[in-house]
Design an enzyme around this catalytic site. Structure first.
Site, PDB file in Angstrom:
ATOM      1  CB  CYS A  57      -0.949   0.049   1.358  1.00  0.00           C
ATOM      2  SG  CYS A  57      -2.317   1.112   1.032  1.00  0.00           S
ATOM      3  CG  HIS A  72      -4.335  -3.165   2.554  1.00  0.00           C
ATOM      4  ND1 HIS A  72      -3.266  -2.795   3.676  1.00  0.00           N
ATOM      5  CD2 HIS A  72      -4.886  -1.985   2.085  1.00  0.00           C
ATOM      6  CE1 HIS A  72      -3.480  -1.275   3.567  1.00  0.00           C
ATOM      7  NE2 HIS A  72      -4.487  -0.836   2.775  1.00  0.00           N
ATOM      8  CD  GLU A 121      -2.667  -6.053   5.253  1.00  0.00           C
ATOM      9  OE1 GLU A 121      -3.260  -4.836   5.462  1.00  0.00           O
ATOM     10  OE2 GLU A 121      -1.895  -6.452   4.240  1.00  0.00           O
TER      11      GLU A 121
END
Length: 218
Positions: free
Chosen positions: A87, A196, A198
């Site tokens: 990011c 992202h 995650e």
């Protein structure tokens, strides 16, 4: 493939919830030691490095430079160890960002970070909200970090600024949100993503798992 008990350093310069990244890394590779750290010695001793980030680029770059992490990142990439930018971490690796009236970034990756615009529209003239927030398809190449990830899988994005790299041979994935942009870049042992992983469920966790097994070569 990575050997057991390697150390993964998540660089902490005070921007964003880095523990969500660390938790995802630990989830996909519980045998590896994941540490969130601002200690350059810990980063230097790690087997691989993750450089995340959220927030305004001016504040991020101020902290990165204050802590000397711009130099640290160059040194770590030069060692050949695998490095992953996420990011704003990816944006900080570029030459320059239009955000905050224009900010010079680290300049490891050639290219600029551009604003989607206040009145952003798709090709049909439909209004698109900025920031680009939510799931979007990512079209990727055959880099090892995409192993086991279906073409055009959806990943989770949160950003108002997008990247266009100067060197298109470094583009590892593209995405479209009114304009096409570069969703992932690769330069040797450095891999960087706008989304992202995650927060991207199965596909994102697979990418992180691939990173933890990657030898830093294409």
């Amino acid at each position: 493939m990575a050997s057991a008990k390697q150390t993964v350093a998540v660089i902490d310069y005070g921007m964003g919830n880095l523990h969500s990244v660390a938790s995802a890394l630990s989830h996909v590779a519980p045998e590896q030691h994941v540490v969130v750290t601002a200690d350059p010695a810990v980063v230097a001793a790690a087997d691989r490095v993750v450089f995340p980030g959220v927030g305004a680029i001016r504040d991020c770059m101020a902290e990165i430079k204050r802590l000397g992490f711009d130099k640290l990142l160059r040194e770590q990439i030069a060692t050949g160890k695998p490095v992953l930018g996420i990011c704003v971490g990816m944006q900080a690796l570029m030459d320059h960002s239009e955000e905050n009236g224009g900010v010079d970034c680290i300049g490891i990756l050639r290219g600029n970070v551009r604003f989607f615009g206040e009145n952003h529209q798709d090709a049909a003239g439909n209004h698109l909200k900025v920031p680009h927030m939510g799931w979007n398809q990512v079209h990727h190449n055959n880099h090892p970090l995409w192993a086991g990830i279906t073409q055009d899988s959806r990943f989770y994005f949160v950003h108002s600024f997008y990247i266009l790299a100067d060197d298109t041979t470094q583009v590892a994935a593209t995405c479209d949100y009114g304009v096409p942009f570069h969703a992932a870049l690769v330069q040797g042992n450095l891999f960087a993503v706008q989304f992202h992983p995650e927060k991207s469920h199965t596909a994102g966790l697979q990418l992180l798992k691939n990173f933890l097994q990657w030898d830093g070569k294409a």
